[in-house]
Design a protein around this motif. Structure first.
Motif, PDB file in Angstrom:
ATOM      1  N   TRP A  18       0.838  -1.197   0.000  1.00  0.00           N
ATOM      2  CA  TRP A  18       0.000   0.000   0.000  1.00  0.00           C
ATOM      3  C   TRP A  18       0.882   1.259   0.000  1.00  0.00           C
ATOM      4  CZ3 TRP A  18      -4.412   1.640  -1.428  1.00  0.00           C
ATOM      5  CH2 TRP A  18      -4.961   2.829  -0.930  1.00  0.00           C
ATOM      6  N   ALA A  19       1.909   1.268   0.826  1.00  0.00           N
ATOM      7  CA  ALA A  19       2.814   2.431   0.896  1.00  0.00           C
ATOM      8  C   ALA A  19       3.480   2.685  -0.453  1.00  0.00           C
ATOM      9  CB  ALA A  19       3.868   2.202   1.975  1.00  0.00           C
ATOM     10  N   LEU A  20       3.876   1.620  -1.126  1.00  0.00           N
ATOM     11  CA  LEU A  20       4.516   1.758  -2.438  1.00  0.00           C
ATOM     12  C   LEU A  20       3.558   2.376  -3.450  1.00  0.00           C
ATOM     13  CD1 LEU A  20       6.842   1.179  -4.415  1.00  0.00           C
ATOM     14  CD2 LEU A  20       5.841  -1.082  -4.786  1.00  0.00           C
ATOM     15  N   TYR A  21       2.336   1.920  -3.465  1.00  0.00           N
ATOM     16  CA  TYR A  21       1.354   2.450  -4.429  1.00  0.00           C
ATOM     17  C   TYR A  21       0.983   3.894  -4.115  1.00  0.00           C
ATOM     18  CZ  TYR A  21       0.571  -1.577  -7.372  1.00  0.00           C
ATOM     19  OH  TYR A  21       0.733  -2.569  -8.307  1.00  0.00           O
ATOM     20  N   GLN A  22       0.926   4.225  -2.835  1.00  0.00           N
ATOM     21  CA  GLN A  22       0.652   5.614  -2.453  1.00  0.00           C
ATOM     22  C   GLN A  22       1.762   6.527  -2.962  1.00  0.00           C
ATOM     23  OE1 GLN A  22      -2.614   5.366  -1.756  1.00  0.00           O
ATOM     24  NE2 GLN A  22      -2.347   6.853  -0.125  1.00  0.00           N
ATOM     25  N   SER A  23       2.988   6.061  -2.805  1.00  0.00           N
ATOM     26  CA  SER A  23       4.148   6.826  -3.259  1.00  0.00           C
ATOM     27  C   SER A  23       4.123   6.977  -4.779  1.00  0.00           C
ATOM     28  CB  SER A  23       5.418   6.103  -2.797  1.00  0.00           C
ATOM     29  OG  SER A  23       6.528   6.521  -3.536  1.00  0.00           O
ATOM     30  N   ASP A  24       3.827   5.876  -5.463  1.00  0.00           N
ATOM     31  CA  ASP A  24       3.780   5.885  -6.923  1.00  0.00           C
ATOM     32  C   ASP A  24       2.655   6.789  -7.441  1.00  0.00           C
ATOM     33  OD1 ASP A  24       4.861   4.674  -9.425  1.00  0.00           O
ATOM     34  OD2 ASP A  24       2.786   4.014  -9.633  1.00  0.00           O
ATOM     35  N   ALA A  25       1.527   6.780  -6.757  1.00  0.00           N
ATOM     36  CA  ALA A  25       0.390   7.617  -7.172  1.00  0.00           C
ATOM     37  C   ALA A  25       0.727   9.100  -7.059  1.00  0.00           C
ATOM     38  CB  ALA A  25      -0.842   7.276  -6.324  1.00  0.00           C
ATOM     39  N   ARG A  26       1.666   9.433  -6.173  1.00  0.00           N
ATOM     40  CA  ARG A  26       2.093  10.828  -6.042  1.00  0.00           C
ATOM     41  C   ARG A  26       3.187  11.177  -7.045  1.00  0.00           C
ATOM     42  NH1 ARG A  26       1.632   9.678  -0.418  1.00  0.00           N
ATOM     43  NH2 ARG A  26       3.871   9.440  -0.199  1.00  0.00           N
ATOM     44  N   GLY A  27       3.499  10.220  -7.935  1.00  0.00           N
ATOM     45  CA  GLY A  27       4.497  10.477  -8.976  1.00  0.00           C
ATOM     46  C   GLY A  27       5.934  10.323  -8.514  1.00  0.00           C
ATOM     47  N   LEU A  28       6.126   9.729  -7.347  1.00  0.00           N
ATOM     48  CA  LEU A  28       7.483   9.561  -6.819  1.00  0.00           C
ATOM     49  C   LEU A  28       8.105   8.258  -7.327  1.00  0.00           C
ATOM     50  CD1 LEU A  28       6.696  10.461  -3.101  1.00  0.00           C
ATOM     51  CD2 LEU A  28       7.585  12.002  -4.874  1.00  0.00           C
ATOM     52  N   VAL A  29       9.429   8.279  -7.500  1.00  0.00           N
ATOM     53  CA  VAL A  29      10.152   7.033  -7.771  1.00  0.00           C
ATOM     54  C   VAL A  29      11.055   6.801  -6.565  1.00  0.00           C
ATOM     55  CG1 VAL A  29      11.659   5.764  -9.347  1.00  0.00           C
ATOM     56  CG2 VAL A  29      10.070   7.457 -10.249  1.00  0.00           C
ATOM     57  N   ASP A  30      10.484   6.214  -5.537  1.00  0.00           N
ATOM     58  CA  ASP A  30      11.208   5.947  -4.296  1.00  0.00           C
ATOM     59  C   ASP A  30      11.934   4.608  -4.446  1.00  0.00           C
ATOM     60  OD1 ASP A  30      12.056   5.210  -1.758  1.00  0.00           O
ATOM     61  OD2 ASP A  30      10.327   6.131  -0.767  1.00  0.00           O
ATOM     62  N   ALA A 115      10.630 -13.150 -11.638  1.00  0.00           N
ATOM     63  CA  ALA A 115      11.939 -13.516 -11.086  1.00  0.00           C
ATOM     64  C   ALA A 115      13.060 -13.314 -12.107  1.00  0.00           C
ATOM     65  CB  ALA A 115      11.927 -14.967 -10.603  1.00  0.00           C
ATOM     66  N   GLU A 116      12.764 -13.580 -13.382  1.00  0.00           N
ATOM     67  CA  GLU A 116      13.796 -13.438 -14.408  1.00  0.00           C
ATOM     68  C   GLU A 116      14.023 -11.985 -14.802  1.00  0.00           C
ATOM     69  OE1 GLU A 116      12.467 -16.031 -17.519  1.00  0.00           O
ATOM     70  OE2 GLU A 116      12.798 -17.817 -16.270  1.00  0.00           O
ATOM     71  N   GLY A 117      12.954 -11.199 -14.807  1.00  0.00           N
ATOM     72  CA  GLY A 117      13.081  -9.818 -15.281  1.00  0.00           C
ATOM     73  C   GLY A 117      13.457  -8.810 -14.218  1.00  0.00           C
ATOM     74  N   TYR A 118      13.155  -9.113 -12.972  1.00  0.00           N
ATOM     75  CA  TYR A 118      13.265  -8.092 -11.932  1.00  0.00           C
ATOM     76  C   TYR A 118      14.677  -7.542 -11.734  1.00  0.00           C
ATOM     77  CZ  TYR A 118      12.831  -5.512  -7.649  1.00  0.00           C
ATOM     78  OH  TYR A 118      12.894  -4.499  -6.734  1.00  0.00           O
ATOM     79  N   GLN A 119      15.662  -8.431 -11.600  1.00  0.00           N
ATOM     80  CA  GLN A 119      16.992  -7.965 -11.223  1.00  0.00           C
ATOM     81  C   GLN A 119      17.673  -7.116 -12.285  1.00  0.00           C
ATOM     82  OE1 GLN A 119      18.947 -11.527  -9.428  1.00  0.00           O
ATOM     83  NE2 GLN A 119      18.983 -10.205  -7.627  1.00  0.00           N
ATOM     84  N   ARG A 120      17.336  -7.329 -13.562  1.00  0.00           N
ATOM     85  CA  ARG A 120      17.995  -6.522 -14.574  1.00  0.00           C
ATOM     86  C   ARG A 120      17.159  -5.299 -14.986  1.00  0.00           C
ATOM     87  NH1 ARG A 120      17.057 -11.518 -17.642  1.00  0.00           N
ATOM     88  NH2 ARG A 120      15.204 -11.214 -18.908  1.00  0.00           N
ATOM     89  N   ALA A 121      16.048  -5.085 -14.317  1.00  0.00           N
ATOM     90  CA  ALA A 121      15.195  -3.946 -14.637  1.00  0.00           C
ATOM     91  C   ALA A 121      15.655  -2.687 -13.893  1.00  0.00           C
ATOM     92  CB  ALA A 121      13.750  -4.273 -14.278  1.00  0.00           C
ATOM     93  N   ALA A 122      15.475  -1.535 -14.531  1.00  0.00           N
ATOM     94  CA  ALA A 122      15.765  -0.245 -13.884  1.00  0.00           C
ATOM     95  C   ALA A 122      14.642   0.067 -12.893  1.00  0.00           C
ATOM     96  CB  ALA A 122      15.849   0.837 -14.954  1.00  0.00           C
ATOM     97  N   PRO A 123      14.877   1.002 -11.927  1.00  0.00           N
ATOM     98  CA  PRO A 123      13.883   1.275 -10.886  1.00  0.00           C
ATOM     99  C   PRO A 123      12.468   1.521 -11.411  1.00  0.00           C
ATOM    100  CG  PRO A 123      15.900   2.375 -10.338  1.00  0.00           C
ATOM    101  CD  PRO A 123      16.110   1.761 -11.691  1.00  0.00           C
ATOM    102  N   ARG A 124      12.302   2.338 -12.450  1.00  0.00           N
ATOM    103  CA  ARG A 124      10.954   2.617 -12.939  1.00  0.00           C
ATOM    104  C   ARG A 124      10.327   1.357 -13.568  1.00  0.00           C
ATOM    105  NH1 ARG A 124       7.523   6.675 -13.452  1.00  0.00           N
ATOM    106  NH2 ARG A 124       8.862   8.353 -12.737  1.00  0.00           N
ATOM    107  N   GLU A 125      11.166   0.580 -14.250  1.00  0.00           N
ATOM    108  CA  GLU A 125      10.672  -0.680 -14.817  1.00  0.00           C
ATOM    109  C   GLU A 125      10.300  -1.664 -13.709  1.00  0.00           C
ATOM    110  OE1 GLU A 125      13.410  -0.818 -18.884  1.00  0.00           O
ATOM    111  OE2 GLU A 125      14.151  -1.710 -17.034  1.00  0.00           O
ATOM    112  N   ARG A 126      11.032  -1.576 -12.612  1.00  0.00           N
ATOM    113  CA  ARG A 126      10.733  -2.475 -11.498  1.00  0.00           C
ATOM    114  C   ARG A 126       9.336  -2.209 -10.958  1.00  0.00           C
ATOM    115  NH1 ARG A 126      16.468  -3.312  -8.153  1.00  0.00           N
ATOM    116  NH2 ARG A 126      17.313  -4.685  -9.749  1.00  0.00           N
ATOM    117  N   MET A 127       8.985  -0.942 -10.864  1.00  0.00           N
ATOM    118  CA  MET A 127       7.635  -0.591 -10.399  1.00  0.00           C
ATOM    119  C   MET A 127       6.594  -1.155 -11.362  1.00  0.00           C
ATOM    120  SD  MET A 127       5.825   0.861  -8.069  1.00  0.00           S
ATOM    121  CE  MET A 127       4.042   0.610  -8.165  1.00  0.00           C
ATOM    122  N   LEU A 128       6.853  -1.055 -12.655  1.00  0.00           N
ATOM    123  CA  LEU A 128       5.916  -1.592 -13.652  1.00  0.00           C
ATOM    124  C   LEU A 128       5.789  -3.113 -13.532  1.00  0.00           C
ATOM    125  CD1 LEU A 128       6.874   0.529 -16.814  1.00  0.00           C
ATOM    126  CD2 LEU A 128       4.872   0.799 -15.334  1.00  0.00           C
TER     127      LEU A 128
END
Ligand SMILES: [Zn+2]
Length: 180
Positions: A18-30, A115-128
């Motif tokens: 929930w905290a992650l989605y709240q942060s993302d909804a505010r346009g933050l890349v935490d 599991a295969e995609g996560y580690q090589r993804a950039a932060p914004r891609e990780r959120m997606l």
């Protein structure tokens, strides 16, 4: 030995998601928050994959990955760490994942892709990726597919609580306008 029990990654807390989605909804890349949730999901997916395939386990003594000599573990295959000599019976192994919601079932494609995609993804891609994983499960829960994906394998709480969380998350993201 009692203190060398096989460990699997726990489910991820609803509050964290929930905290992650709240942060993302505010346009933050935490990045710290994304990695906190993302890595927990990544570890949980790895545990699900290992248990479902039944041919790898993390040695609780030295953290080495122990592989099965056969196709998958059954009673006749010894579970022994080649590095430190730790061993477990098939019964101990089976008890380690029983009632832990670690069977991947039809959702294995999603756990594997994450599991295969996560580690090589950039932060914004990780959120997606996190959002993709969570929504994949949302669909299935809504349609009550008996053998389909289940967010309850990833997120702590009862099935009802998890579905309520996912509904709230859907309301807080950019897909809120989709047909109900
Ligand atoms: Zn070991």
């Amino acid at each position: 030995m009692q203190n060398e029990r096989i460990q699997w990654a726990p489910k991820v807390s609803q509050a964290k998601i929930w905290a992650l989605y709240q942060s993302d909804a505010r346009g933050l890349v935490d990045e710290t928050l994304i990695d906190d949730v993302g890595f927990a999901l990544f570890q949980r997916c790895q545990s699900i994959i290992m248990v479902t395939e039944r041919r790898r386990v993390v040695c609780p003594r030295c953290a080495q990955i122990v592989c099965c000599s056969g196709e998958r573990w059954f009673r006749e295959h010894a579970i022994v760490c080649p590095d430190c000599g730790w061993s477990a019976s098939y019964g101990q192994y089976r008890d380690s994942w029983r009632h832990q919601d670690l069977q991947g079932g039809n959702a294995m494609y999603a756990f594997r892709a994450f599991a295969e995609g996560y580690q090589r993804a950039a932060p914004r891609e990780r959120m997606l990726l996190i959002d993709w994983l969570i929504n994949a499960f949302h669909w299935s829960l809504k349609h009550s597919r008996r053998h389909g994906p289940a967010a309850t394998q990833l997120i702590a709480g009862s099935a009802e609580q998890v579905l309520a969380l996912l509904d709230r998350l859907a309301g807080s993201d950019t897909n809120a306008g989709q047909v109900q």
